[in-house]
Design a protein around this motif. Structure first.
Motif, PDB file in Angstrom:
ATOM      1  N   ALA A 256       0.837  -1.202   0.000  1.00 47.41           N
ATOM      2  CA  ALA A 256       0.000   0.000   0.000  1.00 47.41           C
ATOM      3  C   ALA A 256       0.873   1.254   0.000  1.00 47.41           C
ATOM      4  O   ALA A 256       0.618   2.213  -0.734  1.00 47.41           O
ATOM      5  CB  ALA A 256      -0.924  -0.003   1.211  1.00 47.41           C
ATOM      6  N   ALA A 257       1.923   1.243   0.831  1.00 51.13           N
ATOM      7  CA  ALA A 257       2.842   2.381   0.877  1.00 51.13           C
ATOM      8  C   ALA A 257       3.554   2.557  -0.460  1.00 51.13           C
ATOM      9  O   ALA A 257       3.766   3.684  -0.928  1.00 51.13           O
ATOM     10  CB  ALA A 257       3.861   2.180   2.000  1.00 51.13           C
ATOM     11  N   GLY A 319       3.645  10.662   5.438  1.00 50.90           N
ATOM     12  CA  GLY A 319       3.451   9.466   4.624  1.00 50.90           C
ATOM     13  C   GLY A 319       2.535   8.427   5.238  1.00 50.90           C
ATOM     14  O   GLY A 319       1.586   7.948   4.579  1.00 50.90           O
ATOM     15  N   PRO A 320       2.772   8.015   6.493  1.00 53.20           N
ATOM     16  CA  PRO A 320       1.883   7.008   7.092  1.00 53.20           C
ATOM     17  C   PRO A 320       0.422   7.447   7.125  1.00 53.20           C
ATOM     18  O   PRO A 320      -0.488   6.643   6.871  1.00 53.20           O
ATOM     19  CB  PRO A 320       2.451   6.873   8.517  1.00 53.20           C
ATOM     20  CG  PRO A 320       3.898   7.249   8.380  1.00 53.20           C
ATOM     21  CD  PRO A 320       3.913   8.351   7.356  1.00 53.20           C
ATOM     22  N   ILE A 325      -5.176   7.465   4.677  1.00 50.67           N
ATOM     23  CA  ILE A 325      -6.239   8.260   4.048  1.00 50.67           C
ATOM     24  C   ILE A 325      -6.591   7.684   2.681  1.00 50.67           C
ATOM     25  O   ILE A 325      -7.761   7.587   2.296  1.00 50.67           O
ATOM     26  CB  ILE A 325      -5.798   9.732   3.905  1.00 50.67           C
ATOM     27  CG1 ILE A 325      -5.751  10.405   5.283  1.00 50.67           C
ATOM     28  CG2 ILE A 325      -6.737  10.503   2.978  1.00 50.67           C
ATOM     29  CD1 ILE A 325      -7.093  10.521   5.974  1.00 50.67           C
ATOM     30  N   ALA A 326      -5.572   7.263   1.935  1.00 49.46           N
ATOM     31  CA  ALA A 326      -5.793   6.792   0.567  1.00 49.46           C
ATOM     32  C   ALA A 326      -6.401   5.398   0.529  1.00 49.46           C
ATOM     33  O   ALA A 326      -7.301   5.126  -0.276  1.00 49.46           O
ATOM     34  CB  ALA A 326      -4.473   6.813  -0.203  1.00 49.46           C
ATOM     35  N   LEU A 327      -5.922   4.494   1.393  1.00 49.17           N
ATOM     36  CA  LEU A 327      -6.291   3.092   1.246  1.00 49.17           C
ATOM     37  C   LEU A 327      -6.964   2.477   2.467  1.00 49.17           C
ATOM     38  O   LEU A 327      -7.454   1.357   2.404  1.00 49.17           O
ATOM     39  CB  LEU A 327      -5.034   2.269   0.891  1.00 49.17           C
ATOM     40  CG  LEU A 327      -4.392   2.639  -0.446  1.00 49.17           C
ATOM     41  CD1 LEU A 327      -3.059   1.917  -0.616  1.00 49.17           C
ATOM     42  CD2 LEU A 327      -5.301   2.317  -1.609  1.00 49.17           C
ATOM     43  N   GLY A 328      -6.983   3.192   3.588  1.00 48.39           N
ATOM     44  CA  GLY A 328      -7.697   2.665   4.744  1.00 48.39           C
ATOM     45  C   GLY A 328      -6.841   2.601   5.989  1.00 48.39           C
ATOM     46  O   GLY A 328      -5.609   2.488   5.915  1.00 48.39           O
ATOM     47  N   ALA A 329      -7.498   2.646   7.139  1.00 49.91           N
ATOM     48  CA  ALA A 329      -6.790   2.681   8.422  1.00 49.91           C
ATOM     49  C   ALA A 329      -6.052   1.388   8.733  1.00 49.91           C
ATOM     50  O   ALA A 329      -5.158   1.369   9.582  1.00 49.91           O
ATOM     51  CB  ALA A 329      -7.781   2.995   9.536  1.00 49.91           C
TER      52      ALA A 329
END
Length: 427
Positions: A256-257, A319-320, A325-329
């Protein structure tokens, strides 16, 4: 220098804006299809999507070769771009045709007699022409035409899908057909493309030997594109393949990162085509010295290092949060992980631009060698390192691009010294 300045301003802004609109249209199409098809149908659609755009990406460097021939001013007698594009299309279409085999079709498209395989074959031919036309336009400094075609490709798909949605309803087949239509957006630019082809092409025979150079040129370009795809879009697959098992939750988080950190690379790929004619015109100006060329390489390396450090520092702090925010908690990554991934993405971008420079100088073997070195180094690291999947993936994302950039800069340092010096002596 005015050419470079113009490329930095109007050219980059025009192409960047077109890529932004194109990306938004592409995501909208996926959102509509994902919401209208069933989950199982969407899985088959994504299989079709991945295969089609994988084949398309294998021909993406045809665009840079077309830009080189269009901007060069000299006709390429050994491998004119029309034949290079036809050769690339023939190679990619042959691979696409394999999906028409019943066993393959059933596995990829859910049915042994699926018509989606036919759409892949037809669209692959369209993409071969599309990349050629895009390259001809950017090589001729037709920024508006190039940007228009970049936008027309995804928006034509989206518009056709909207018509289908409002009339007969979206199905798996109609969604796939709408995607295939975008590969023929170049038809709207067929007039300018024909004029540019007449300027760059030569009369050639039709014997087997006359096709050997175009086939070799297409093969080199497609090899470079395949290696590029392996290191960029296929990196997560490489990590999974060499990690010896399922990536698990930790692997999902680092993937994801990685996805978030490489979003800016969407803007680098089209700029490769813009880089080719800019480099050629800079070289042909006759007013630049070897010292000027070497200074540009030093500035490129230093600038990338500086941008990478600043980007990594910013990513350390936000970044974290951006990943969540983009892909989920559920995707939790450390600041160091996202910082190194952003830093590595900057070198991957420089590697893409260095690859374009090698194509501008007509050095196709070195272009392929540079990407093979970068991809091979990454693969060896992933295979031999003793660390967990997170550290393995993060370091692997950095080591390959850095080694590739080092090789590319050494080659370009020697190459620009010879070629720029030769132009200056001739002038």
């Amino acid at each position: 220098m005015s050419l470079l300045q113009r490329a930095r301003t109007s050219g980059i802004l025009g192409v960047g804006s077109a890529v932004a609109v194109s990306s938004i249209a592409g995501y909208l199409l996926l959102a509509v299809v994902g919401r209208t098809l069933t989950t199982s149908e969407f899985a088959l659609f994504m299989s079709f999507w991945g295969l089609l755009f994988g084949l398309a990406s294998s021909m993406s460097m045809v665009e840079q070769e077309a830009a080189r021939q269009s901007a060069g001013g000299e006709k390429d007698h050994s491998a004119p771009i029309l034949r290079v594009a036809l050769a690339a299309g023939a190679i990619a279409t042959t691979v696409a045709a394999l999906t028409l085999l019943p066993a393959v079709s059933a596995r990829l498209y859910g049915h042994a007699e699926s018509g989606m395989g036919v759409l892949v074959v037809i669209a692959t031919l369209g993409f071969a022409a599309q990349f050629m036309v895009r390259g001809l336009l950017i090589g001729a400094d037709d920024i508006r035409g190039y940007a228009g075609l970049v936008v027309a490709e995804p928006t034509s798909r989206l518009l056709l899908l909207a018509v289908v949605w409002l009339t007969v309803g979206v199905t798996l087949g109609s969604a796939a057909a709408a995607v295939a239509v975008g590969a023929f957006a170049w038809i709207g630019w067929i007039g300018p493309a024909r004029r540019l082809l007449r300027r760059t092409q030569v009369q050639a025979g039709f014997g087997v030997r006359s096709w050997l150079d175009p086939l070799r040129r297409a093969g080199s370009l497609m090899l470079g594109a395949a290696l590029t795809a392996a290191l960029i879009t296929g990196y997560t697959t490489m990590v999974t393949a060499f990690s010896g098992g399922a990536p698990g939750a930790a692997g999902g988080a680092v993937f994801a990162a990685l996805t978030v950190s490489r979003l800016p690379l969407l803007f680098v790929a089209p700029l490769q085509a813009l880089a080719v004619p800019t480099i050629l015109r800079w070289q042909q100006a006759g007013t630049n010295t070897v010292k000027d060329a070497h200074r540009l390489l030093v500035l490129a390396a230093a600038g990338t290092l500086a941008i990478g450090l600043v980007g990594g520092l910013v990513a350390w702090f936000i970044g974290p949060w951006a990943v969540q925010i983009a892909l989920g908690a559920k995707y939790v990554v450390s600041p160091a992980t996202i910082a190194v991934l952003v830093f590595s993405a900057c070198f991957l971008g420089l590697l893409q631009l260095a690859s374009a420079a090698l194509i501008a100088f007509g050095s196709y073997r070195w272009m392929a060698t540079v990407w093979a070195t970068a991809t091979g180094t990454t693969a060896l690291w992933l295979l031999l390192n003793p660390f967990d999947i997170v550290l393995s993936a993060v370091v692997g994302a950095l080591v390959g691009p850095v080694v590739g950039v080092c090789v590319a800069l050494v080659v370009l340092w020697r190459m620009v010294g010879r070629q720029v010096g030769a132009v200056a002596d001739h002038a």
